[in-house]
Design a protein around this motif. Structure first.
Motif, mmCIF file in Angstrom:
data_model
loop_
_atom_site.group_PDB
_atom_site.id
_atom_site.type_symbol
_atom_site.label_atom_id
_atom_site.label_comp_id
_atom_site.label_asym_id
_atom_site.label_seq_id
_atom_site.Cartn_x
_atom_site.Cartn_y
_atom_site.Cartn_z
ATOM 1 N N ALA A 78 39.592 -20.289 -9.736
ATOM 2 C CA ALA A 78 40.024 -19.228 -10.645
ATOM 3 C C ALA A 78 40.147 -19.739 -12.073
ATOM 4 O O ALA A 78 39.752 -19.046 -13.031
ATOM 5 N N GLN A 79 40.688 -20.932 -12.241
ATOM 6 C CA GLN A 79 40.822 -21.499 -13.578
ATOM 7 C C GLN A 79 39.459 -21.725 -14.222
ATOM 8 O O GLN A 79 39.260 -21.436 -15.407
ATOM 9 N N ALA A 80 38.514 -22.258 -13.456
ATOM 10 C CA ALA A 80 37.183 -22.517 -14.001
ATOM 11 C C ALA A 80 36.466 -21.216 -14.346
ATOM 12 O O ALA A 80 35.809 -21.109 -15.390
ATOM 13 N N ALA A 88 41.681 -13.529 -17.453
ATOM 14 C CA ALA A 88 42.827 -14.165 -16.809
ATOM 15 C C ALA A 88 42.943 -13.794 -15.332
ATOM 16 O O ALA A 88 43.828 -14.288 -14.648
ATOM 17 N N VAL A 89 42.074 -12.898 -14.845
ATOM 18 C CA VAL A 89 42.077 -12.504 -13.440
ATOM 19 C C VAL A 89 40.671 -12.695 -12.891
ATOM 20 O O VAL A 89 39.717 -12.086 -13.384
ATOM 21 N N ALA A 90 40.540 -13.548 -11.891
ATOM 22 C CA ALA A 90 39.248 -13.793 -11.260
ATOM 23 C C ALA A 90 39.164 -13.010 -9.953
ATOM 24 O O ALA A 90 40.125 -12.978 -9.179
ATOM 25 N N LEU A 91 38.028 -12.391 -9.714
ATOM 26 C CA LEU A 91 37.796 -11.636 -8.480
ATOM 27 C C LEU A 91 36.804 -12.427 -7.628
ATOM 28 O O LEU A 91 35.654 -12.622 -8.021
ATOM 29 N N VAL A 92 37.264 -12.862 -6.462
ATOM 30 C CA VAL A 92 36.460 -13.705 -5.580
ATOM 31 C C VAL A 92 36.520 -13.154 -4.160
ATOM 32 O O VAL A 92 37.608 -12.877 -3.648
ATOM 33 N N ASP A 93 35.372 -12.984 -3.529
ATOM 34 C CA ASP A 93 35.342 -12.636 -2.109
ATOM 35 C C ASP A 93 35.586 -13.903 -1.295
ATOM 36 O O ASP A 93 34.807 -14.866 -1.387
ATOM 37 N N VAL A 94 36.654 -13.902 -0.511
ATOM 38 C CA VAL A 94 37.025 -15.066 0.286
ATOM 39 C C VAL A 94 36.606 -14.831 1.732
ATOM 40 O O VAL A 94 36.958 -13.822 2.338
ATOM 41 N N ARG A 117 35.407 -12.764 8.385
ATOM 42 C CA ARG A 117 36.332 -11.911 7.638
ATOM 43 C C ARG A 117 36.136 -12.191 6.155
ATOM 44 O O ARG A 117 36.211 -13.338 5.720
ATOM 45 N N VAL A 118 35.876 -11.144 5.386
ATOM 46 C CA VAL A 118 35.692 -11.272 3.945
ATOM 47 C C VAL A 118 36.596 -10.262 3.255
ATOM 48 O O VAL A 118 36.623 -9.085 3.636
ATOM 49 N N PHE A 119 37.349 -10.720 2.269
ATOM 50 C CA PHE A 119 38.181 -9.797 1.507
ATOM 51 C C PHE A 119 38.185 -10.207 0.039
ATOM 52 O O PHE A 119 38.010 -11.384 -0.286
ATOM 53 N N PRO A 120 38.366 -9.253 -0.874
ATOM 54 C CA PRO A 120 38.395 -9.575 -2.299
ATOM 55 C C PRO A 120 39.762 -10.108 -2.716
ATOM 56 O O PRO A 120 40.780 -9.432 -2.540
ATOM 57 N N ALA A 121 39.790 -11.303 -3.256
ATOM 58 C CA ALA A 121 41.036 -11.903 -3.751
ATOM 59 C C ALA A 121 41.069 -11.787 -5.264
ATOM 60 O O ALA A 121 40.170 -12.275 -5.948
ATOM 61 N N LEU A 122 42.096 -11.115 -5.775
ATOM 62 C CA LEU A 122 42.294 -11.045 -7.220
ATOM 63 C C LEU A 122 43.235 -12.178 -7.601
ATOM 64 O O LEU A 122 44.440 -12.118 -7.354
ATOM 65 N N LEU A 123 42.683 -13.214 -8.174
ATOM 66 C CA LEU A 123 43.426 -14.426 -8.499
ATOM 67 C C LEU A 123 43.956 -14.284 -9.924
ATOM 68 O O LEU A 123 43.238 -14.468 -10.899
#
Length: 292
Positions: A78-80, A88-94, A117-123
């Motif tokens: 998320a930082q990268a 400031a908010v990263a959206l990643v499918d985990v 299992r895949v879900f969107p993580a708002l970091l």
């Protein structure tokens, strides 16, 4: 499964998902859009964390902040990503194996394999300063996800919820395979396929789901992360820069975990206590390391 996707329990999860800070998500920059993002245009960048930093990431960081394996990795990712996008908010499918005991009455003990299992993580890194605060924010955000993200798939794809379908799609996919030492390699029951990353699993004309697909694992005592990208969308040097920044962020977490005042508990460590972070901070200030 279809009946459960329309149950009251899943309806409550729907409201939770819709309340996430979707509008704060920044889209990733691209270097070019001259061609389509297809499998035929893919390439990879591999980065490796040194053995000592990997050992500390597996032992020192969890000891300090009481984290699970994915949490430091997703924090650094998320930082990268946000440093690259300017947000400031990263959206990643985990992605995960989906065998966790998260749904009532669902017994998978007599099955083999995994249920992806895949879900969107708002970091969300807003209002965080330094690696420790970022890690705590990501940790709390991930642990707040209902049913560890299993409900998202049921609502989005089984119930076909229109409101969820209208939300932004993640441009990054992430899958941490864990420690594969002992499972593959010398003396292990399995070995990695010699084709390696060159083995194509989809038709060359297939559209890719993400701009970046990040897969990590610990092998031979070192964390490796493979960043798959499209040469039609990004230059290799761009992806290499972001991937190396990911390693820099991981090393910063390792360094932070060794500070005298590092770490501490956060509310998700005590799910039955309903305690707030301010209360934990007061206890930490009063009793010092005894609360860690």
């Amino acid at each position: 499964m279809e009946a459960f996707s329309r149950s009251e329990a899943l309806t409550a999860q729907r409201a939770w998902w819709l309340e996430r800070p979707w509008r704060e998500v920044s889209r990733l920059p691209v270097d070019s859009q001259a061609a389509a993002n297809t499998e035929a245009t893919t390439s990879t960048v591999r980065v490796t964390l040194d053995a000592e930093s990997t050992r500390a990431l597996l032992h020192d960081v969890p000891k300090a902040w009481h984290t699970q394996p994915q949490e430091p990795l997703l924090t650094a990712l998320a930082q990268a990503l946000t440093a690259w996008s300017g947000g400031a908010v990263a959206l990643v499918d985990v992605e995960g194996h989906g065998r966790e005991d998260v749904l009532p009455g669902m017994d998978v003990s007599r099955t083999v394999g995994w249920f992806t299992r895949v879900f969107p993580a708002l970091l969300d890194l807003r209002a965080t300063k330094g690696p420790g605060e970022a890690l705590r924010a990501v940790k709390e955000g991930l642990r707040a996800v209902p049913s560890q993200g299993m409900g998202w798939g049921l609502l989005r794809h089984v119930a076909q919820d229109a409101s969820l379908a209208a939300l932004p799609l993640a441009e990054v996919g992430f899958n941490h395979l864990g420690q594969v030492d002992g499972a593959v390699g010398a003396g292990a029951p399995f070995v990695l396929a010699p084709e390696g990353e060159s083995l194509r699993q989809r038709a060359p004309s297939s559209r890719r789901s993400y701009l970046l697909d990040v897969t990590s694992a610990v092998r031979d005592g070192r964390l490796e992360a493979i960043w798959t990208f499209s040469e039609a969308m990004h230059r290799r040097e761009t992806v290499t820069r972001v991937a190396e920044d990911f390693l820099v962020r991981l090393r910063a977490l390792v360094d932070a975990s060794r500070a005298p005042d590092a770490g501490g508990h956060s509310p998700s460590d005590f799910p039955l206590a309903k305690v707030k972070q301010a209360q934990l901070d007061k206890l930490s200030a009063r009793f010092g390391k005894k609360t860690r």
